[in-house]
Motif scaffolding. Structure first.
Motif, PDB file in Angstrom:
ATOM      1  N   MET A 116     -12.292  38.466  -2.782  1.00 43.40           N
ATOM      2  CA  MET A 116     -12.413  37.738  -4.040  1.00 43.40           C
ATOM      3  C   MET A 116     -13.174  36.631  -3.933  1.00 43.40           C
ATOM      4  O   MET A 116     -13.935  36.441  -4.906  1.00 43.40           O
ATOM      5  CB  MET A 116     -10.820  37.389  -4.430  1.00 43.40           C
ATOM      6  N   SER A 117     -13.443  35.957  -2.677  1.00 41.94           N
ATOM      7  CA  SER A 117     -13.987  34.755  -2.887  1.00 41.94           C
ATOM      8  C   SER A 117     -15.673  35.101  -2.686  1.00 41.94           C
ATOM      9  O   SER A 117     -16.535  34.066  -2.949  1.00 41.94           O
ATOM     10  CB  SER A 117     -13.491  33.992  -1.804  1.00 41.94           C
ATOM     11  N   ARG A 177     -17.599  36.813  -4.197  1.00 43.93           N
ATOM     12  CA  ARG A 177     -18.359  37.172  -5.642  1.00 43.93           C
ATOM     13  C   ARG A 177     -19.071  35.850  -5.709  1.00 43.93           C
ATOM     14  O   ARG A 177     -19.923  35.955  -6.574  1.00 43.93           O
ATOM     15  CB  ARG A 177     -17.094  37.427  -6.443  1.00 43.93           C
TER      16      ARG A 177
END
Length: 612
Positions: free
Chosen positions: A120-121, A123
């Motif tokens: 998620m991070s 991105r």
């Protein structure tokens, strides 16, 4: 395609160096174990001081793994640290779980959570990545504080007792000392092995030149997530160890802890094997060694930290390593050495291939592309490149040449149309997948890792030619196959540098070589893989007239070996004599494809490009 990756017996001098290195490592290991034995029999005060420093050393190593090698400054290490400590304490004390079984659970759970957070991070990058991981730690701290019935709130929980040695091993001393010190040794060994494997240049290329790594076949996003998962598991393991040292409370895992761990890495030396441990020793032992007024102590600690970070950007270990490198420094070769080495390099070339001129190996059909909401950069572009040909792409600035090169090589996905390599449609595939079909590329601004040597940069080009680099990396120097493959990769890289005439610069850092050697190193990193197709984006940019002639001779030599090339270039005097066909772009559209003479004589081309 490239020939099968071959290995040859390692030369005798290399074997002697390897034996001396092994002897040195054995001596260091003996000293380390002797020091551990001493600590295991000393008083509890010294044990506590050393063990806390060792645990934070593991935590600092976990951060350096992603910050130093991948450039991902995570402020989530405190969160993973807390997960490991709380999970161990709660499940061991309240449910009676075996602490060693919990170690396996903690490592697996924090690795999976880390991979999820990383996916998620990742991105985002840079500051936004740090903020995202900071929020992760902040949320866990709030939960640990508010869930009083489970975590004990601000007062925390008393950690579990570490199992004693059996009677036959009681002579070894305190078992927790051996566990923590051996865990620190294992983490140092893991990082050291990775640094001495072919994966290390790949990780640094992802950090500094990600398009370069992708073009070499590395699935960069997956590698980032995987390494972040390993880093999270290491931080979780540090939390498992910390739970045996006393009380587990939210204040020991909040955002300030993550920030302190970053300070440890920066003080000791980012992207160094033992630097994070040195920094952890300083930060964790400082309050005990400098026993003064707490308020004044914080001021002194802060001032020293700021001074170390600003005045010693490479850290303590980095400064020491650089000083040693200067003492062992080599004299740089003359700037014209590459050009003078050309005849010998060409003599070593492979025998010419016999390409099938009628076969189209690269084809674009109706390519459309635009950036954002702006006008289209490419409009219904068709391109056909035949096997063994050199195909030029020319046009004024902004005509879409580099964009088309990125579409062909996988850096961009077209909004419409098809891209085919060897008859296979690839417009939906990333650059890493296209490299497996024999496509490689260079960049207008050389995409290289400045702190590595040309040899190490060229080795990046062999990533998808050597089996199981990632899987073997944690054990690489310990494996006979790893040592053989590394020697073969270094030999192949040296041969590629000699082929392009840059062999004399093989052992210097890229940051210290001339621009022309950078361009040749980039070309060597492509040639080393034995590609069928090479896309070159303005390869003559910034080169002197002598270097341009040298480059032209190299490309002509590659053509005799059957390599297909697509060259984007403004210097028509350099390009036209090399090309079989030339395509002219203007405002995103193809206005002509023909021989160099046809293009040179066309009145429209002379008007829009040659300015006549």
């Amino acid at each position: 395609m490239a020939p099968a990756f071959d290995t040859q017996p390692v030369a005798a001098p290399r074997l002697r160096v390897g034996r001396w290195r092994a002897a040195g490592l054995a001596a260091v290991l003996i000293v380390y174990l002797a020091a551990t034995a001493y600590i295991a029999h000393t008083d509890l005060g010294l044990q506590s001081l050393v063990l806390v420093a060792a645990v934070f050393g593991i935590l600092a190593i976990s951060l350096d793994l992603v910050a130093g090698m991948l450039g991902l400054y995570s402020l989530g290490q405190g969160g993973f640290f807390g997960i490991g400590a709380y999970a161990t304490t709660i499940l061991a004390n309240d449910y009676g779980w075996n602490v060693f079984g919990l170690l396996v659970l903690v490592l697996a759970a924090t690795a999976l959570i880390g991979m999820a957070v990383g996916a998620m991070s990742l991105r985002v990058s840079g500051l936004y990545f740090a903020i995202t991981t900071f929020i992760f730690t902040l949320v866990l701290t709030v939960l640990a504080t508010d869930m009083v019935t489970v975590t004990g709130g601000l007062q925390g929980l008393l950690g579990p007792a570490f199992p004693d040695f059996p009677a036959s091993l009681e002579w070894l001393g305190t078992p927790l000392v051996w566990c923590i010190m051996l865990a620190l040794l294992a983490c140092l060994g893991l990082v050291w092995n990775i640094r001495h494997s072919p994966l290390y240049p790949i990780l640094l290329s992802i950090r500094d030149a990600e398009p370069f790594a992708e073009a070499a076949g590395a699935r960069t996003a997956a590698i980032k997530v995987g390494v972040f998962g390993v880093s999270a598991a290491m931080a979780g393991g540090a939390g498992w160890l910390f739970s045996f040292l006393g009380v587990v409370s939210p204040s020991q895992f909040d955002w300030s802890v993550s920030l302190n761990v970053l300070v440890m890495v920066l003080i000791g030396g980012i992207n160094t094997s033992i630097g994070p441990v040195v920094g952890a020793m300083f930060v964790s032992m400082f309050p005990n060694v400098v026993n003064i007024n707490p308020w004044l102590q914080e001021i002194v600690y802060g001032a020293l930290s700021i001074l170390a970070i600003t005045r010693l950007p490479d850290g303590v270990v980095g400064i020491a390593r650089r000083a040693l490198a200067r003492r062992a420094g080599e004299i740089a070769p003359a700037a014209d050495a590459a050009a003078e080495a050309l005849p010998a390099a060409l003599d070593t070339a492979a025998s010419p291939a016999s390409p099938k001129d009628s076969e189209v190996i690269v084809e674009c059909r109706g390519i459309e592309f635009g950036y954002g909401l702006g006008p289209k950069v490419l409009r219904n572009v068709d391109l056909a490149v035949r096997r063994g040909h050199i195909h030029g792409l020319i046009g004024p600035n902004g005509s879409g040449k580099s964009t088309l090169a990125n579409v062909i090589s996988g850096g961009l996905t077209p909004h419409a149309g098809e891209v085919l390599l060897k008859g296979t449609r690839v417009d939906g595939l990333p650059a890493s997948s296209r490299s497996r079909l024999g496509l490689r590329r260079t960049f207008q601004a050389a995409q290289l890792v400045k702190e590595l040597t040309p040899t190490q940069n060229v080795m990046v080009g062999l990533f998808d030619r050597v089996p199981r680099i990632i899987g073997r990396a944690p054990f690489w120097p310990m494996l006979a196959s790893g040592r053989r493959d590394l020697a073969a990769m270094q030999r192949r890289a040296g041969e590629a540098l000699s082929l392009v005439g840059a062999g004399d610069w093989a052992v210097r850092q890229v940051a210290d070589v001339p621009h022309g050697i950078e361009q040749l190193t980039q070309l060597a990193s492509v040639c080393v893989a034995g590609p069928d197709i090479i896309v070159l984006d303005e390869p003559a940019t910034g080169l002197s007239a002598k270097e341009v002639r040298h480059l032209a001779a190299i490309l002509a030599n590659l053509k005799t070996q059957g390599v297909t090339m697509i060259i984007i270039e403004h210097q028509t005097r350099f390009l036209f004599p090399l090309c079989d066909r030339v395509t002219v772009l203007n405002a995103g559209e193809v206005i002509l494809t023909g021989s160099a003479d046809e293009v040179r004589a066309d009145p429209v081309v002379r008007q829009v490009y040659l300015g006549e």
